[in-house]
Enzyme design. Sequence first.
Site, PDB file in Angstrom:
ATOM      1  N   ASN A  98       0.107   0.548   5.887  1.00 32.70           N
ATOM      2  CA  ASN A  98       0.880  -0.194   4.886  1.00 32.70           C
ATOM      3  C   ASN A  98       1.648  -1.284   5.618  1.00 32.70           C
ATOM      4  OD1 ASN A  98       3.919   0.552   3.006  1.00 32.70           O
ATOM      5  ND2 ASN A  98       2.520  -1.152   2.811  1.00 32.70           N
ATOM      6  N   GLY A  99       1.368  -2.527   5.262  1.00 32.15           N
ATOM      7  CA  GLY A  99       2.063  -3.631   5.913  1.00 32.15           C
ATOM      8  C   GLY A  99       1.116  -4.776   6.172  1.00 32.15           C
ATOM      9  N   GLY A 152      -0.293   0.297  -5.128  1.00 30.08           N
ATOM     10  CA  GLY A 152      -1.610  -0.303  -4.940  1.00 30.08           C
ATOM     11  C   GLY A 152      -2.651   0.382  -5.789  1.00 30.08           C
ATOM     12  N   TYR A 167      12.391  -4.258  -6.244  1.00 24.30           N
ATOM     13  CA  TYR A 167      11.263  -4.203  -7.169  1.00 24.30           C
ATOM     14  C   TYR A 167      10.235  -3.107  -6.901  1.00 24.30           C
ATOM     15  CZ  TYR A 167       6.746  -5.430  -9.181  1.00 24.30           C
ATOM     16  OH  TYR A 167       5.543  -5.372  -9.809  1.00 24.30           O
ATOM     17  N   CYS A 223      15.542  -7.516   5.754  1.00 26.03           N
ATOM     18  CA  CYS A 223      14.785  -8.760   5.736  1.00 26.03           C
ATOM     19  C   CYS A 223      15.109  -9.506   4.442  1.00 26.03           C
ATOM     20  CB  CYS A 223      13.283  -8.463   5.783  1.00 26.03           C
ATOM     21  SG  CYS A 223      12.277  -9.957   5.600  1.00 26.03           S
ATOM     22  N   CYS A 266       0.848  -1.182   0.000  1.00 28.61           N
ATOM     23  CA  CYS A 266       0.000   0.000   0.000  1.00 28.61           C
ATOM     24  C   CYS A 266       0.888   1.238   0.000  1.00 28.61           C
ATOM     25  CB  CYS A 266      -0.886   0.044   1.231  1.00 28.61           C
ATOM     26  SG  CYS A 266      -2.076  -1.295   1.324  1.00 28.61           S
TER      27      CYS A 266
END
Length: 482
Positions: free
Chosen positions: A111-112, A35, A254, A445, A9
């Site tokens: 967002n998440g 989004g 990306y 991550c 998002c």
Amino acid sequence: MIPEKRENCGLFGIYGGADAVEKTYFGLHSLQHRGQESAGIASSDGDVIQCYTGMGRVSRVFRSGSGPLEKLANPIVIGHVRYSTTGSSEVLNSQPVLCEYSRGQVAVAHNGNLVNAALLRDEYEAYGSIFKSTSDTEVIIHLLAKPTHVGKPDPLAHILNHLQGAYSLLFLFPDRIEAARDPFGIRPLCLGQTEKGCYVVASESCAFDTIGAKLIREVEPGEIVTLDKEGVHSRFFVKPGTVTPAHCTFELVYFAKQNSIISGENVHEFRKKLGRRLAIEHPADADVVIPVPDSGTSAAIGYSEQSKIPFDMGFVRSHYIGRTFISPEQKTRELEVKLKLAVVRETVAGKRIVVVDDSIVRGTTTKGKIRTLRQAGAKEIHMRVSCPPIRYPCFYGVDFPTKEELLANNRDLQQIREFLEVDSVGYMSLEGLLSCANLPAKNYCTACWNGRYRIPVDTTVSKFALERYQLRMFEDQSRADE
Ligand code: SF4
């Protein structure tokens, strides 16, 4: 080539200025790549919050000169563009979510992905709470409204400590905006300032470029930034330095727009670095390097620079049908892909080609594009991918397919090469990827490549875990295809 992964998002917020809602509108436009399922804006005149959301892209939901933007013309504004990572693509899940509770109004944009959302919702429902959406964001509002939390000295900081997972959040209260980022800093969030001195927050700094604002800094993991009439204030709900960050590496590879600054570096420059490293790790004897546009373009430039093999455009992307894979239904995705990339026969016929893409997820789309290159007369095709093979799903806000559907799950390189029907295939090593990044490797991550989830996850939970009773709400479908 067009990867089967979807954005999470995008968030935008601004405090002050007569044109705050217009700036939000344009800020959301520049975040549209994050989004396209729904968009929404909530604004406050200092006393009362209003909110308008709808399905589709920003331009559809807020058509130029249309009523909603005029009604929302207030100085304190937050906006959201959504792709569903928890909950289905329904208007009831569009954001910001506006609610009233014992302390007044609040609108929330997220967002998440919360990994403990189902657990928290179970707890609230056991005590009779009612939920009107099926996304994890509403759980946050219930936490905020809980009587034992409302009385805390800093209720917001208190409730954020109950959330587990990835979250960048904007809270619009009638008199202020509170912007928070999870302690691992998984999803991006940054702070900027307009030429007129108004403070802004956004998922990516590309939104600032669009409205003529400058980037001040990224919001720190575990930090709450308040925008109010006195300016900007910062506080931490987790002591700085106690949690090692886990910034999403895939944002750099990306998701993020090339002109954004993420984790302190320009995305285009980072991807060019990846391409140069890829050329060192996986050289090819070829005549031309072509990207899969647009996300593979920067890495292809880097590959060409390093290898001295000329760069050219072998695919032309149609910009008139939106970003591929943004629609949830598989049929729509397949149709979009066919419409989206056309081969430039003159670039590829009779040539040995290096095709550079940012990632491969299911591989079915890549295979289709390889076939179109063969049909156009390509002599050899060498596939190069600027990230390692994706073997694990993401539980922190990126919608990959299931583990079983991932091309690299249970396939070695030889099998991947055979599946794609290419002459060679080379993936960037994880070590190589991290060596190109700005921060130490431990700050990123990498779970989708190595399965090391820094925040424990229940791998059996689906993104529809909160949809127990087929709660549905529809909007005017006659506008849906516009
Ligand atoms: S698992 Fe992959 S996509 Fe998800 S947050 Fe981690 S790096 Fe990003």
